[in-house]
Scaffold this motif. Sequence first.
Motif, PDB file in Angstrom:
ATOM      1  N   HIS A  69       0.860  -1.052  -0.047  1.00 34.96           N
ATOM      2  CA  HIS A  69       0.025  -0.028   0.075  1.00 34.96           C
ATOM      3  C   HIS A  69       0.780   1.203  -0.070  1.00 34.96           C
ATOM      4  CE1 HIS A  69      -4.133  -0.618   1.710  1.00 34.96           C
ATOM      5  NE2 HIS A  69      -4.004  -0.941   0.379  1.00 34.96           N
ATOM      6  N   LEU A  70       1.887   0.965   0.516  1.00 32.48           N
ATOM      7  CA  LEU A  70       2.845   2.297   0.647  1.00 32.48           C
ATOM      8  C   LEU A  70       3.852   2.047  -0.497  1.00 32.48           C
ATOM      9  CD1 LEU A  70       3.415   2.244   4.432  1.00 32.48           C
ATOM     10  CD2 LEU A  70       1.440   2.915   3.159  1.00 32.48           C
ATOM     11  N   PRO A  71       4.580   3.077  -0.870  1.00 35.38           N
ATOM     12  CA  PRO A  71       5.567   3.166  -1.968  1.00 35.38           C
ATOM     13  C   PRO A  71       6.790   2.397  -1.673  1.00 35.38           C
ATOM     14  CG  PRO A  71       4.768   5.397  -1.682  1.00 35.38           C
ATOM     15  CD  PRO A  71       4.029   4.591  -0.397  1.00 35.38           C
ATOM     16  N   THR A 227      -0.244   9.229  -0.884  1.00 39.25           N
ATOM     17  CA  THR A 227      -0.895   9.908   0.130  1.00 39.25           C
ATOM     18  C   THR A 227       0.128   9.787   1.521  1.00 39.25           C
ATOM     19  OG1 THR A 227      -3.215   9.810  -0.599  1.00 39.25           O
ATOM     20  CG2 THR A 227      -2.583  10.061   1.726  1.00 39.25           C
ATOM     21  N   PHE A 228       0.667   8.609   1.488  1.00 38.96           N
ATOM     22  CA  PHE A 228       1.438   8.116   2.628  1.00 38.96           C
ATOM     23  C   PHE A 228       2.875   9.048   2.590  1.00 38.96           C
ATOM     24  CE2 PHE A 228       4.774   5.873   5.114  1.00 38.96           C
ATOM     25  CZ  PHE A 228       3.860   5.590   6.330  1.00 38.96           C
ATOM     26  N   SER A 229       3.408   9.226   1.503  1.00 38.39           N
ATOM     27  CA  SER A 229       4.585  10.036   1.382  1.00 38.39           C
ATOM     28  C   SER A 229       4.196  11.619   1.619  1.00 38.39           C
ATOM     29  CB  SER A 229       5.184  10.124  -0.333  1.00 38.39           C
ATOM     30  OG  SER A 229       5.190   8.842  -0.847  1.00 38.39           O
ATOM     31  N   PRO A 270      -6.878  10.512  10.735  1.00 48.30           N
ATOM     32  CA  PRO A 270      -6.463   9.112  10.303  1.00 48.30           C
ATOM     33  C   PRO A 270      -4.983   8.875  11.100  1.00 48.30           C
ATOM     34  CG  PRO A 270      -6.723  10.636   8.497  1.00 48.30           C
ATOM     35  CD  PRO A 270      -7.199  11.303   9.427  1.00 48.30           C
ATOM     36  N   LEU A 271      -4.135   9.841  10.889  1.00 55.20           N
ATOM     37  CA  LEU A 271      -2.562   9.400  11.676  1.00 55.20           C
ATOM     38  C   LEU A 271      -2.759   9.520  12.992  1.00 55.20           C
ATOM     39  CD1 LEU A 271      -0.642  11.672   9.053  1.00 55.20           C
ATOM     40  CD2 LEU A 271      -1.202   9.159   8.992  1.00 55.20           C
ATOM     41  N   GLU A 272      -3.732  10.350  13.678  1.00 61.11           N
ATOM     42  CA  GLU A 272      -3.610  10.405  15.304  1.00 61.11           C
ATOM     43  C   GLU A 272      -4.256   9.097  15.727  1.00 61.11           C
ATOM     44  OE1 GLU A 272      -5.693  13.894  16.752  1.00 61.11           O
ATOM     45  OE2 GLU A 272      -5.382  13.228  18.721  1.00 61.11           O
ATOM     46  N   LEU A 273      -5.437   8.560  14.824  1.00 58.91           N
ATOM     47  CA  LEU A 273      -6.071   7.259  15.206  1.00 58.91           C
ATOM     48  C   LEU A 273      -5.032   6.008  15.145  1.00 58.91           C
ATOM     49  CD1 LEU A 273      -8.933   6.488  16.228  1.00 58.91           C
ATOM     50  CD2 LEU A 273      -9.327   5.997  13.838  1.00 58.91           C
ATOM     51  N   LYS A 274      -4.445   6.282  13.796  1.00 59.91           N
ATOM     52  CA  LYS A 274      -3.310   5.257  13.717  1.00 59.91           C
ATOM     53  C   LYS A 274      -2.206   4.962  15.117  1.00 59.91           C
ATOM     54  CE  LYS A 274      -0.818   2.300  11.225  1.00 59.91           C
ATOM     55  NZ  LYS A 274      -0.958   0.844  11.183  1.00 59.91           N
ATOM     56  N   ASN A 275      -1.897   6.224  15.222  1.00 67.02           N
ATOM     57  CA  ASN A 275      -0.863   6.111  16.479  1.00 67.02           C
ATOM     58  C   ASN A 275      -1.380   5.886  17.812  1.00 67.02           C
ATOM     59  OD1 ASN A 275       1.038   6.953  14.738  1.00 67.02           O
ATOM     60  ND2 ASN A 275       1.242   9.209  15.342  1.00 67.02           N
ATOM     61  N   LYS A 279      -5.208   1.458  14.527  1.00 65.95           N
ATOM     62  CA  LYS A 279      -6.323   1.331  13.357  1.00 65.95           C
ATOM     63  C   LYS A 279      -5.860   1.979  12.155  1.00 65.95           C
ATOM     64  CE  LYS A 279     -10.940   1.519  12.342  1.00 65.95           C
ATOM     65  NZ  LYS A 279     -12.402   1.657  12.802  1.00 65.95           N
ATOM     66  N   THR A 280      -5.728   1.002  11.012  1.00 65.21           N
ATOM     67  CA  THR A 280      -4.936   1.911   9.944  1.00 65.21           C
ATOM     68  C   THR A 280      -6.065   2.512   9.193  1.00 65.21           C
ATOM     69  OG1 THR A 280      -3.513  -0.162   9.933  1.00 65.21           O
ATOM     70  CG2 THR A 280      -3.517   1.169   8.056  1.00 65.21           C
ATOM     71  N   PRO A 281      -5.693   3.386   8.335  1.00 64.16           N
ATOM     72  CA  PRO A 281      -6.895   4.094   7.705  1.00 64.16           C
ATOM     73  C   PRO A 281      -6.955   3.114   6.348  1.00 64.16           C
ATOM     74  CG  PRO A 281      -4.878   5.632   7.658  1.00 64.16           C
ATOM     75  CD  PRO A 281      -4.614   4.521   8.843  1.00 64.16           C
ATOM     76  N   VAL A 282      -8.059   3.128   5.626  1.00 72.44           N
ATOM     77  CA  VAL A 282      -8.154   2.586   4.456  1.00 72.44           C
ATOM     78  C   VAL A 282      -7.560   3.376   3.271  1.00 72.44           C
ATOM     79  CG1 VAL A 282      -9.670   1.848   2.605  1.00 72.44           C
ATOM     80  CG2 VAL A 282     -10.316   1.159   4.879  1.00 72.44           C
ATOM     81  N   LEU A 283      -6.469   2.771   2.609  1.00 66.96           N
ATOM     82  CA  LEU A 283      -5.871   3.475   1.415  1.00 66.96           C
ATOM     83  C   LEU A 283      -6.705   2.685   0.171  1.00 66.96           C
ATOM     84  CD1 LEU A 283      -2.255   3.600   2.382  1.00 66.96           C
ATOM     85  CD2 LEU A 283      -3.822   5.547   2.466  1.00 66.96           C
ATOM     86  N   ASP A 284      -7.336   3.686  -0.336  1.00 66.10           N
ATOM     87  CA  ASP A 284      -8.464   2.982  -1.552  1.00 66.10           C
ATOM     88  C   ASP A 284      -7.734   2.802  -2.810  1.00 66.10           C
ATOM     89  OD1 ASP A 284     -10.977   2.493  -2.577  1.00 66.10           O
ATOM     90  OD2 ASP A 284     -10.840   4.482  -3.573  1.00 66.10           O
ATOM     91  N   THR A 369       5.325  -1.402  16.400  1.00 64.33           N
ATOM     92  CA  THR A 369       5.210  -0.083  16.473  1.00 64.33           C
ATOM     93  C   THR A 369       3.992   0.618  15.726  1.00 64.33           C
ATOM     94  OG1 THR A 369       6.380   0.484  14.417  1.00 64.33           O
ATOM     95  CG2 THR A 369       7.859   0.139  16.321  1.00 64.33           C
ATOM     96  N   ARG A 370       3.112  -0.363  15.314  1.00 62.68           N
ATOM     97  CA  ARG A 370       2.103  -0.132  14.546  1.00 62.68           C
ATOM     98  C   ARG A 370       2.492   0.741  13.345  1.00 62.68           C
ATOM     99  NH1 ARG A 370      -1.175   1.001  19.941  1.00 62.68           N
ATOM    100  NH2 ARG A 370      -2.271  -0.821  20.166  1.00 62.68           N
ATOM    101  N   ARG A 371       3.513   0.807  12.963  1.00 65.32           N
ATOM    102  CA  ARG A 371       4.231   1.797  11.739  1.00 65.32           C
ATOM    103  C   ARG A 371       4.634   0.827  10.514  1.00 65.32           C
ATOM    104  NH1 ARG A 371       3.823   4.387  16.247  1.00 65.32           N
ATOM    105  NH2 ARG A 371       3.606   6.665  16.242  1.00 65.32           N
ATOM    106  N   GLY A 372       4.084  -0.501  10.307  1.00 64.08           N
ATOM    107  CA  GLY A 372       4.428  -1.220   9.320  1.00 64.08           C
ATOM    108  C   GLY A 372       6.079  -1.596   9.384  1.00 64.08           C
ATOM    109  N   ILE A 373       6.632  -1.856   8.101  1.00 62.60           N
ATOM    110  CA  ILE A 373       7.927  -2.179   7.936  1.00 62.60           C
ATOM    111  C   ILE A 373       8.713  -1.066   8.279  1.00 62.60           C
ATOM    112  CG2 ILE A 373       9.805  -2.656   6.169  1.00 62.60           C
ATOM    113  CD1 ILE A 373       7.472  -4.796   6.172  1.00 62.60           C
TER     114      ILE A 373
HETATM  115  O1  LIG Z   1      -0.723  -1.301   5.901  1.00 60.67           O
HETATM  116  C1  LIG Z   1      -0.289  -1.297   6.908  1.00 60.67           C
HETATM  117  O2  LIG Z   1      -0.745  -2.180   7.902  1.00 60.67           O
HETATM  118  C2  LIG Z   1       0.599  -0.477   7.469  1.00 60.67           C
HETATM  119  O3  LIG Z   1       1.093  -0.762   8.634  1.00 60.67           O
HETATM  120  C3  LIG Z   1       1.227   0.631   6.814  1.00 60.67           C
HETATM  121  C4  LIG Z   1       0.991   1.772   7.595  1.00 60.67           C
HETATM  122  C5  LIG Z   1       1.777   2.306   8.566  1.00 60.67           C
HETATM  123  N1  LIG Z   1       1.330   3.475   8.829  1.00 60.67           N
HETATM  124  C6  LIG Z   1       0.429   3.893   8.398  1.00 60.67           C
HETATM  125  C7  LIG Z   1      -0.296   5.136   8.124  1.00 60.67           C
HETATM  126  C8  LIG Z   1      -1.437   5.258   7.167  1.00 60.67           C
HETATM  127  C9  LIG Z   1      -1.752   4.033   6.225  1.00 60.67           C
HETATM  128  C10 LIG Z   1      -0.769   2.867   6.232  1.00 60.67           C
HETATM  129  C11 LIG Z   1       0.250   2.856   7.099  1.00 60.67           C
END
Ligand SMILES: O=C(O)C(=O)Cc1c[nH]c2ccccc12
Length: 416
Positions: A69-71, A227-229, A270-275, A279-284, A369-373
């Motif tokens: 989902h992310l570049p 969007t993530f970049s 979305p980012l505040e909630l993820k942190n 809960k990851t926002p949906v990337l459409d 870390t809830r921050r993916g790779i």
């Molecule tokens: O897709 C995932 O599970 C990810 O963890 C990627 C990701 C890490 N931080 C984010 C913030 C917004 C969208 C996706 C992610």
Amino acid sequence: MGSCKEEEKNDQQPKWLWVNGPIIVGAGPSGLAVSACLKENGVPSLILERSDCIAPLWQRKTYDRLKLHLPKQFCQLPLFNFPENFPKYPTKHQFISYLESYAKHFGIIPKFKQGVKVAEYDEVSGFWKVQTEEVQYLSKWLIVATGENAEPVIPEIQGIDKFKGKVMHTSGYKCGTEFNNQKVLVIGCGNSGMEVSLDLCRHNATPHMVVRNSVHILPREMLGISTFSIAMALLKWMPLRIVDKFLLLVANLTLGSTDKLGLRRPKTGPLELKNATGKTPVLDVGALSQIKTGKIQIMPGVKEITKIGAKFLDGKEGEFDSIILATGYKSNVPSWFKGSDFFTEQGMPKTPFPNGWKGENGLYTVGFTRRGILGTTNDAKNIAKDISEQWRKYKGFCKNFCTTRNLVSDSQGICF
Ligand SMILES: O=C(O)C(=O)Cc1c[nH]c2ccccc12
Ligand SMILES: Cc1cc2nc3c(=O)[nH]c(=O)nc-3n(C[C@H](O)[C@H](O)[C@H](O)COP(=O)(O)OP(=O)(O)OC[C@H]3O[C@@H](n4cnc5c(N)ncnc54)[C@H](O)[C@@H]3O)c2cc1C
Ligand SMILES: NC(=O)C1=CN([C@@H]2O[C@H](COP(=O)(O)OP(=O)(O)OC[C@H]3O[C@@H](n4cnc5c(N)ncnc54)[C@H](OP(=O)(O)O)[C@@H]3O)[C@@H](O)[C@H]2O)C=CC1
């Protein structure tokens, strides 16, 4: 990998294995990354993996059409980049082939079929005791790399055991072929629920997706830029809440109001909630347009499942051929990690980011870390630096430990 073993007198199996370096539990991206960073610092390590391959989450438990989902620049592991020719959003097959090359490049050979049943620190000896089905491993360091997605969440939904059709979790979903012409209830609207519903549309099925709560949907790209970049760049200059406001503004301009479609946005950005919650926002990547055309139908929370379908909280009922649980994943740490209060009941480090990678007595975590790779890379580098400083003092002791006990050396010459 280096370890010393003591054979039981009348048995083929060693009673215990003394590992000369850290034990890493899990051979997903996080386990591989930390092993590579340790190796780069001259520290051997042993990876114990319950499955029989590296990254089984990616190889076995994801659907065919999955793409990152992310570049790519946010999804590569430390010290070894993706091949130049990878597209901006690599496919899961490309990601897996990269992980295979990564392990090969660093000579990482995990021990497979070694599901850890119990891991516990022994105050008396000062070692971590790590128990699999057959062996007890001992080490000065334990690195937990079992991930935030170790087990599927299978909620208890009233009546689901009576349902006559197929019930499956998204971790078992490969593609929509078997659901051709079916009416499918997809429970959950995270990235998995959205993408499985989209895949079902492409296989001529009729998905009905349950949205019991609120959800943030963002376009994967804004004006051709991910969007993530954009979010990462803005976060260098502005507070999180302002970045969230910007993302929502652009999302509303490009996607229109999602509320009207039955997809209410949470109050928190979305980012505040993820942190805050993970809960990851949906990337459409296309589901939203299918929702707009009605090909994916939005349903309220499920009250109960019946033999032939579902009753919903708004009183409506529907018949379905199959049910797909897109209800997410959880950590499994509480089931095997004992005797320390480092983790929450949900199996996440209690210490908040960015300090959750280190515990006491040689305990570390990578990939929580809830921050993916991206989060994995940070953890792996921190851990390798920390352990390598201890290792310089410690390796003489390791050698001595083996020699005085007449233990066997392994082919890499590290006191096996
Ligand atoms: O897709 C995932 O599970 C990810 O963890 C990627 C990701 C890490 N931080 C984010 C913030 C917004 C969208 C996706 C992610
Ligand atoms: C469908 C899907 C798509 C994703 N897409 C992205 C993305 O595009 N970008 C991104 O950054 N993140 C993404 N993620 C998040 C993703 O989970 C992580 O980025 C990545 O897989 C985490 O790696 P990990 O090694 O921490 O965990 P995992 O990949 O889950 O690896 C953990 C390993 O530990 C093993 N294990 C578990 N318990 C035990 C035990 N008791 N004993 C021994 N071994 C054990 C497991 O078998 C597994 O191999 C996605 C997640 C999912 C589910
Ligand atoms: N291409 C990619 O990169 C992809 C990445 N992923 C990632 O994998 C991770 C897991 O995603 P996903 O599998 O979607 O899980 P999530 O945890 O993100 O979503 C789970 C969904 O299930 C819902 N849910 C849970 N229990 C119930 C219940 N009892 N009844 C109704 N609904 C329920 C949740 O609703 P509620 O919010 O109300 O709890 C939520 O909508 C995420 O980080 C995601 O970003 C996933 C797919 C593709």
